[in-house]
Write an enzyme that holds these catalytic residues in place. Structure first.
Site: not given
Length: 506
Positions: A274, A216, A212, A372, A182, A250, A269
């Site tokens: 996500h 799980k 990512h 960021k 992605k 972040e 992004d």
């Protein structure tokens, strides 16, 4: 009659494939999807060769290879062969150096069997310089590899699209899996075209659109919390929840990623790629099972009901960091970073309100935010409950709404409640109940690769869902590109623009 009509509408050049370009049929969900992929290998076939395209790139060295190392060290990828390919003229020694360097950490902690597996893969790996967008070289390489092969496109979306366009399904080894990073495409139309290209090569259950963030541990922690606790489900709705926030701030700046990030920004992004999926797992109704068909359909149902409503000056915010300090490090103005084009007005902090128009969530704001160069690293979902309808007279102190926080690194669960005392039992005070959640046994990309190698599409993004994520944010992108929403500024190392309301109350 309807079934017969559907069968007669198939493209004869691709047996079993519907020619419709809407819904799920063109992705292989209506007419025997397993019949029209390359060969007759089922979706549970174990991959024999992992081919990484873009092997000399940052993603491969920083994330993919360390994730693979953890998987190999745990003994979960027996007999796998690793092959790298890229445009850089790397020597065998350069590739070996990259692989050994990425495997070093896992090798240091592995047992004898795990260490031997790492050594075997590193010894047998090879690198090929080739242009994946040219007609011929990639097909020639695939013809030499033992199948089933997983082709990992660690490439920009437009390059991945071109690489797939030059392939034909007859050139793929039986059971081939296509793995796409992605963002999947650059918008709804390009994602749709990429889906059509991929579906002409392999069936939907052989396509892995990697996210990512959907490891799980993260997904199952959310699902276990929501559906294994009787006391939560009755209050998990618009009647009791005031708002839901998903925050990924972040404490890193650009870190040399201008080539990619300056054309993407925080909205594409992080939020598109996500956070919309994290939101969906928080919002889904209980699926019958946690198998991929039930779970991914539940996610798709939520996203189909989701939108960001105009006016975008009220439902969205964007900002870009200026010079500041992160820890002991001085960070330059984003616009002055090497490789950045200031005229693009790329945002480094984005916040949107998503509305989910269904019975459970109508009117509840889902706030998604990512930035960021923030002063505080924060990766969590915060569920804020509505205030109690009546607090008996006689209590003092501050009565604030209860909050449930789900942390994503570290994986923690925190429930903030108001209790009596300490000291004066008539005074309410805030207390936090804290629990550690089960963390993943390996790196996120190790979990991703395990699903790919074992043919488990549970945590990959379904094709129609990938398009829906673009559909949700594209109106915002257009509004931002036309300047309808101002680009605010914040100092690197701060909590964001001073005029923004507090997103999460500490």
């Amino acid at each position: 009659m309807a079934a017969n009509a559907a069968r007669h509408s198939l493209d004869d050049s691709c047996p079993g494939k519907s020619v419709s370009s809407t819904g799920l049929d063109y992705l292989g969900y209506q007419v025997a999807p397993a019949r029209w992929h390359a060969g007759t290998v089922t979706s549970k076939t174990t991959v024999k060769t992992l081919l990484i395209l873009g092997a000399s790139g940052d993603l491969t060295g920083r994330l993919l290879l360390p994730g693979l190392a953890g998987l190999l060290a745990s003994g979960r990828a027996p007999g796998l062969r690793l092959v790298g390919a890229g445009s850089d003229p790397w020597s065998p020694e350069q590739w070996q150096e990259r692989v050994h360097g990425a495997f070093a950490a896992a090798s240091g902690t592995a047992d004898a069997a795990g260490s031997a597996a790492l050594t075997d893969v590193a010894k047998d790996t090879e690198y090929h310089q080739l242009d994946v967008t040219a007609d011929g070289p990639l097909a020639e390489l695939l013809a030499k590899l033992e199948g089933p092969v997983a082709i990992y496109f660690a490439l920009p979306p437009h390059v991945s699209q071109k690489a797939c366009e030059v392939l034909h399904r007859d050139q793929l080894p039986a059971g081939t899996r296509l793995v796409m990073e992605k963002p999947f495409g650059s918008g709804t139309e390009s994602a749709h075209e990429l889906n059509r290209t991929l579906s002409a090569l392999v069936p939907e259950d052989h396509i892995h659109r990697v996210d990512h963030f959907l490891g799980k541990a993260t997904v199952l922690n959310i699902l276990g919390l929501r559906f294994a606790n009787r006391f939560l489900e009755p209050v998990w709705n618009r009647d009791h929840i005031e708002k839901v926030e998903v925050i990924f701030d972040e404490d890193l700046a650009l870190e040399g990623r201008a080539r990619y990030y300056d054309t993407a920004g925080a909205l594409r992004d992080m939020i598109q790629s996500h956070l919309l999926h994290i939101m969906a797992f928080l919002a889904i109704d209980a699926p019958a099972t946690i198998e991929e068909r039930d779970l991914r359909e539940a996610v798709a149902t939520v996203l189909r009901a989701s939108s960001i409503k105009a006016p975008y000056t009220e439902s969205t915010r964007r900002a870009r960091y200026t010079a500041g300090t992160l820890g002991e490090r001085t960070v330059p103005d984003y616009a002055a970073e090497e490789g950045v084009d200031p005229a693009r007005n790329t945002e480094t902090l984005a916040e949107v309100r998503v509305d989910i128009d269904n019975w459970r969530w109508k009117g509840v704001p889902f706030i998604l935010r990512s930035g960021k160069a923030m002063g505080l690293r924060r990766k969590e979902a915060v569920i804020t409950f509505r205030p109690v309808p009546h607090l008996p007279k006689g209590f003092a102190g501050v009565d604030s709404p209860n909050q449930l926080r789900i942390g994503f690194g570290p994986d923690v669960l925190q429930l903030d409640v108001d209790v009596n005392g300490p000291g004066d039992i008539f005074t309410l005070d805030r207390a936090s109940l804290l629990a550690q959640l089960n963390a993943a046994g390996m790196l996120p990309y190790g979990e991703v690769l395990e699903g790919i190698l074992n043919g488990d599409p549970l945590l990959s993004v379904r094709g129609d869902t990938a398009e829906d994520c673009w559909r949700i944010i594209e109106p915002v992108l257009r509004a931002w590109e036309s300047g309808d929403v101002p680009l605010d500024e914040y100092d690197a190392g701060s909590s964001g623009p001073a005029n923004w309301p507090t997103v999460v109350v500490d």
